[in-house]
Scaffold this motif. Structure first.
Motif, PDB file in Angstrom:
ATOM      1  N   THR A 127      -0.071  11.274  -7.346  1.00 20.63           N
ATOM      2  CA  THR A 127       0.905  10.301  -6.871  1.00 20.63           C
ATOM      3  C   THR A 127       1.276   9.270  -7.936  1.00 20.63           C
ATOM      4  O   THR A 127       2.156   8.449  -7.705  1.00 20.63           O
ATOM      5  N   GLY A 128       0.608   9.291  -9.101  1.00 20.10           N
ATOM      6  CA  GLY A 128       0.925   8.344 -10.158  1.00 20.10           C
ATOM      7  C   GLY A 128       0.586   6.921  -9.792  1.00 20.10           C
ATOM      8  O   GLY A 128       1.410   6.015  -9.956  1.00 20.10           O
ATOM      9  N   PHE A 160      -8.782   8.938   1.751  1.00 19.87           N
ATOM     10  CA  PHE A 160      -7.327   8.864   1.894  1.00 19.87           C
ATOM     11  C   PHE A 160      -6.888   9.987   2.827  1.00 19.87           C
ATOM     12  O   PHE A 160      -7.247  11.150   2.611  1.00 19.87           O
ATOM     13  N   GLU A 161      -6.078   9.659   3.818  1.00 21.11           N
ATOM     14  CA  GLU A 161      -5.760  10.644   4.847  1.00 21.11           C
ATOM     15  C   GLU A 161      -4.266  10.800   5.081  1.00 21.11           C
ATOM     16  O   GLU A 161      -3.832  11.173   6.157  1.00 21.11           O
ATOM     17  N   ASP A 162      -3.477  10.541   4.056  1.00 20.07           N
ATOM     18  CA  ASP A 162      -2.036  10.708   4.193  1.00 20.07           C
ATOM     19  C   ASP A 162      -1.539  11.571   3.039  1.00 20.07           C
ATOM     20  O   ASP A 162      -2.050  12.655   2.824  1.00 20.07           O
ATOM     21  N   ARG A 163      -0.585  11.089   2.252  1.00 24.01           N
ATOM     22  CA  ARG A 163       0.042  11.926   1.233  1.00 24.01           C
ATOM     23  C   ARG A 163      -0.771  12.019  -0.047  1.00 24.01           C
ATOM     24  O   ARG A 163      -0.476  12.859  -0.910  1.00 24.01           O
ATOM     25  N   ILE A 164      -1.778  11.183  -0.230  1.00 27.24           N
ATOM     26  CA  ILE A 164      -2.618  11.267  -1.427  1.00 27.24           C
ATOM     27  C   ILE A 164      -3.626  12.391  -1.221  1.00 27.24           C
ATOM     28  O   ILE A 164      -4.462  12.340  -0.325  1.00 27.24           O
ATOM     29  N   SER A 183       0.850  -1.189   0.000  1.00 25.93           N
ATOM     30  CA  SER A 183       0.000   0.000   0.000  1.00 25.93           C
ATOM     31  C   SER A 183       0.884   1.236   0.000  1.00 25.93           C
ATOM     32  O   SER A 183       1.971   1.239   0.571  1.00 25.93           O
ATOM     33  N   PRO A 184       0.417   2.350  -0.637  1.00 24.13           N
ATOM     34  CA  PRO A 184       1.211   3.558  -0.668  1.00 24.13           C
ATOM     35  C   PRO A 184       1.238   4.282   0.663  1.00 24.13           C
ATOM     36  O   PRO A 184       1.985   5.212   0.862  1.00 24.13           O
ATOM     37  N   ALA A 185       0.387   3.899   1.587  1.00 22.36           N
ATOM     38  CA  ALA A 185       0.326   4.542   2.883  1.00 22.36           C
ATOM     39  C   ALA A 185      -0.022   3.495   3.919  1.00 22.36           C
ATOM     40  O   ALA A 185      -0.433   2.388   3.602  1.00 22.36           O
ATOM     41  N   ALA A 186       0.183   3.839   5.160  1.00 14.97           N
ATOM     42  CA  ALA A 186      -0.179   2.913   6.227  1.00 14.97           C
ATOM     43  C   ALA A 186      -1.664   2.601   6.141  1.00 14.97           C
ATOM     44  O   ALA A 186      -2.473   3.398   5.695  1.00 14.97           O
ATOM     45  N   ALA A 187      -2.020   1.395   6.597  1.00 14.20           N
ATOM     46  CA  ALA A 187      -3.408   0.956   6.492  1.00 14.20           C
ATOM     47  C   ALA A 187      -4.360   1.916   7.177  1.00 14.20           C
ATOM     48  O   ALA A 187      -5.485   2.134   6.730  1.00 14.20           O
TER      49      ALA A 187
END
Length: 366
Positions: A42-43, A317-321, A11-15
């Motif tokens: 983010t591609g 989505f709650e991180d870098r996305i 996954s691109p971010a933590a669960a």
């Protein structure tokens, strides 16, 4: 078939940075669908499904500047930074990859367009691919020799210049043929559409170039459903329903963010939602609407009941996305995955089509 990919893509971010509504798994099961989402910021492309135990599956692959998506039986098309990808599901009915995945989409062809700022794309019933070449203010199709072949340009565009004059970004099929496009402004100067962000957007009919609706704020993603055209009045944050004969429209639902992708399925609208690129949606009615409602913008997917206008299910989505682009429904699939676009895993993924060929016996010669 031989050589399936190994472990699930990370996954691109933590669960805990991806939150889903409690009813999302049940909604996917009832509708017998999976989903594909794209994020150009983010591609990444996300394939969203459900494992047999009901847990949501997020399978992610990287594609530079992932934008428009289109699904046909067994196929997934994706517009990216300089090319269109065609991915094929190599699994037969009943086959599984890595025990759980009932579809394995593998890159099988690319069509290089160059930097046309390709937004939405679709495949007509004839098999012709059409796409919004946004940088060149036109609707286009693929060329065997060149970057693209233009097939429609709004009447106010005087030349095919790579300077994004009207921000032609969305397209709708009707009866398997491209029927409508959206533009963000009636402009014929470089980046001229930006002056009309608040209400200069148009829905245009391709057949005769007629303006079907105007006064829209950065419209995106028109879709035909029955006698209606649904589209995203993105600068206001609303999904709207529009009568293409009269241009009359009504708001269906508000979503807390900038809207770019839309898919209709079984009485629901699936809409991708993005955060602002700066601190706020400055200069757009959307910011006033968020302030009035006292809500913060979101990034992710909203699933809207078209009858009630309520957001019933969601993915946040709650991180870098921070920005999403498109969403398509994958009917009949429960838990899809995809192979990478390059690298050793793709090199080792070799599949062989069934054949009636009779293989000759090999005899060793002295």
């Amino acid at each position: 078939m031989t050589s399936q990919p190994g472990a699930e893509a990370p996954s691109p971010a933590a669960a805990d940075a991806i939150r889903c509504s409690p009813g999302l798994s049940g909604w996917l099961e009832r509708h017998r669908v999976a989903l594909a989402l794209s994020s150009y910021q983010t591609g990444q492309v996300f394939l969203v499904g459900r494992f047999p135990n009901g847990q949501i599956s997020f399978y992610q692959r990287n594609f530079e500047r992932a934008m428009g998506l289109w699904h046909a039986p067994g196929q997934l098309y994706l517009g990216s930074a300089i090319q269109v990808w065609r991915l094929e599901n190599v699994l037969r009915p009943g086959e599984r990859a890595n025990a759980h995945f009932d579809a394995l989409f593998v890159p099988r062809a690319t069509f290089v367009t160059g930097g046309v700022d390709l937004h939405e794309l679709a495949v007509e019933a004839s098999g012709r691919m059409v796409f919004a070449a946004t940088r060149f203010s036109c609707l286009a199709t693929l060329s065997t020799t060149h970057s693209f072949r233009p097939i429609f340009t709004p009447e106010f565009i005087s030349r095919l210049a790579g300077d994004d004059r009207c921000h032609l970004n969305g397209l709708a099929l009707e009866g398997g043929v491209a029927r409508y496009v959206t533009v963000c402004g009636r402009a014929d100067t470089p980046d001229g559409w930006r002056a009309g962000r608040r209400g200069g957007g148009l829905l245009i009919r391709i057949a005769d170039g007629a303006v079907v609706a105007e006064g829209l704020s950065m419209p995106h993603s028109p879709r035909v459903e029955g006698e209606w055209v649904y589209l995203l009045d993105s600068g206001r944050g609303y999904l709207v329903r529009l009568d293409p004969l009269t241009g009359a429209r009504e708001d269906v639902a508000f979503c807390p963010g900038f809207l770019r992708g839309l898919s209709l399925h079984g009485g629901y609208a699936l809409v991708t939602v993005s955060l602002p690129r700066s601190f706020s949606f400055e200069g757009l009615p959307l910011q006033q609407e968020l302030d009035r409602r006292g809500v913060d913008p979101r990034c992710g997917l909203a699933i809207i009941n078209l009858a009630s206008g309520r957001i019933e299910e969601w993915i946040w989505f709650e991180d870098r996305i921070r920005e999403m682009f498109d969403v398509v429904v994958l009917p009949g699939l429960a838990c899809p995955m995809a192979a990478p676009a390059k690298g050793p895993d793709l090199a080792q993924l070799v599949t062989i089509e069934e054949s009636d060929m009779q293989y000759p016996q090999v005899v060793a010669m002295a």
